[in-house]
Design a protein around this motif. Structure first.
Motif, PDB file in Angstrom:
ATOM      1  N   GLU A  20       0.880  -1.134   0.036  1.00 18.04           N
ATOM      2  CA  GLU A  20      -0.068   0.004  -0.089  1.00 18.04           C
ATOM      3  C   GLU A  20       0.828   1.255   0.028  1.00 18.04           C
ATOM      4  OE1 GLU A  20      -3.863  -1.402   2.496  1.00 18.04           O
ATOM      5  OE2 GLU A  20      -2.417  -0.366   3.461  1.00 18.04           O
ATOM      6  N   VAL A  22       0.835   5.244   0.468  1.00 18.36           N
ATOM      7  CA  VAL A  22       0.116   6.133   1.345  1.00 18.36           C
ATOM      8  C   VAL A  22       0.484   7.490   1.158  1.00 18.36           C
ATOM      9  CG1 VAL A  22      -0.969   6.953   3.460  1.00 18.36           C
ATOM     10  CG2 VAL A  22      -0.446   4.405   3.171  1.00 18.36           C
ATOM     11  N   TRP A  23      -0.320   8.288   0.335  1.00 16.33           N
ATOM     12  CA  TRP A  23      -0.017   9.716   0.017  1.00 16.33           C
ATOM     13  C   TRP A  23      -0.751  10.545   1.142  1.00 16.33           C
ATOM     14  CZ3 TRP A  23       3.722  10.495  -3.443  1.00 16.33           C
ATOM     15  CH2 TRP A  23       3.777   9.457  -4.430  1.00 16.33           C
ATOM     16  N   ARG A  24       0.044  11.596   1.526  1.00 19.70           N
ATOM     17  CA  ARG A  24      -0.869  12.710   2.658  1.00 19.70           C
ATOM     18  C   ARG A  24      -0.519  12.072   3.877  1.00 19.70           C
ATOM     19  NH1 ARG A  24      -4.850  13.727  -1.086  1.00 19.70           N
ATOM     20  NH2 ARG A  24      -3.991  14.414  -3.223  1.00 19.70           N
ATOM     21  N   HIS A  46      -8.891  11.952   5.906  1.00 19.75           N
ATOM     22  CA  HIS A  46      -9.812  12.179   5.035  1.00 19.75           C
ATOM     23  C   HIS A  46      -9.255  12.425   3.630  1.00 19.75           C
ATOM     24  CE1 HIS A  46     -13.006  11.273   7.816  1.00 19.75           C
ATOM     25  NE2 HIS A  46     -12.804  12.138   8.510  1.00 19.75           N
ATOM     26  N   ASP A  47      -7.896  12.958   3.914  1.00 23.82           N
ATOM     27  CA  ASP A  47      -7.057  13.723   2.948  1.00 23.82           C
ATOM     28  C   ASP A  47      -6.181  12.585   2.317  1.00 23.82           C
ATOM     29  OD1 ASP A  47      -8.431  15.956   2.836  1.00 23.82           O
ATOM     30  OD2 ASP A  47      -6.804  16.921   4.250  1.00 23.82           O
ATOM     31  N   GLN A  48      -5.909  11.244   2.911  1.00 23.12           N
ATOM     32  CA  GLN A  48      -5.132  10.493   2.379  1.00 23.12           C
ATOM     33  C   GLN A  48      -5.427   9.873   1.208  1.00 23.12           C
ATOM     34  OE1 GLN A  48      -4.095   7.438   5.636  1.00 23.12           O
ATOM     35  NE2 GLN A  48      -3.031   9.204   6.875  1.00 23.12           N
ATOM     36  N   MET A  49      -4.402   9.470   0.543  1.00 26.31           N
ATOM     37  CA  MET A  49      -4.777   8.519  -0.904  1.00 26.31           C
ATOM     38  C   MET A  49      -3.917   7.248  -0.559  1.00 26.31           C
ATOM     39  SD  MET A  49      -4.526   9.626  -4.900  1.00 26.31           S
ATOM     40  CE  MET A  49      -2.662   9.767  -4.827  1.00 26.31           C
ATOM     41  N   VAL A  51      -2.985   3.504  -2.563  1.00 28.87           N
ATOM     42  CA  VAL A  51      -2.897   3.165  -3.713  1.00 28.87           C
ATOM     43  C   VAL A  51      -2.368   1.559  -3.524  1.00 28.87           C
ATOM     44  CG1 VAL A  51      -1.714   3.087  -6.199  1.00 28.87           C
ATOM     45  CG2 VAL A  51      -2.401   5.331  -4.936  1.00 28.87           C
TER      46      VAL A  51
END
Length: 76
Positions: A20, A22-24, A46-49, A51
């Motif tokens: 995984e 994890v951005w932000r 809530h802002d995490q993305m 992938v």
């Protein structure tokens, strides 16, 4: 190695090992009262993305989850 649970940092908490990205996860802020020094704080969930990249996984989800439960119980 253990890192910080709030930040999700450290070798044992690295979600990339399960595939995984994890951005932000964290964000940098400046504080003018401290002379514009930057400090890092946890990012908003809530802002995490996230992938999912299963080809990057080097351990199973079961092993990662077992380690996380041990860390949450404070057994380390």
């Amino acid at each position: 190695m253990l890192g910080n649970g709030r930040y999700g940092s450290g070798i044992l908490r690295n979600r990339l090992y399960r595939g995984e990205l994890v951005w932000r996860r964290t964000q940098k802020k400046s504080d003018s009262q401290r002379g514009n020094r930057l400090f890092v704080q946890p990012g908003d969930k809530h802002d995490q993305m996230i992938v999912h990249k299963p080809e990057l996984a080097i351990i199973t989800d079961q092993l990662f989850d077992a380690v996380q439960s041990i860390l949450m119980d404070g057994q380390v």
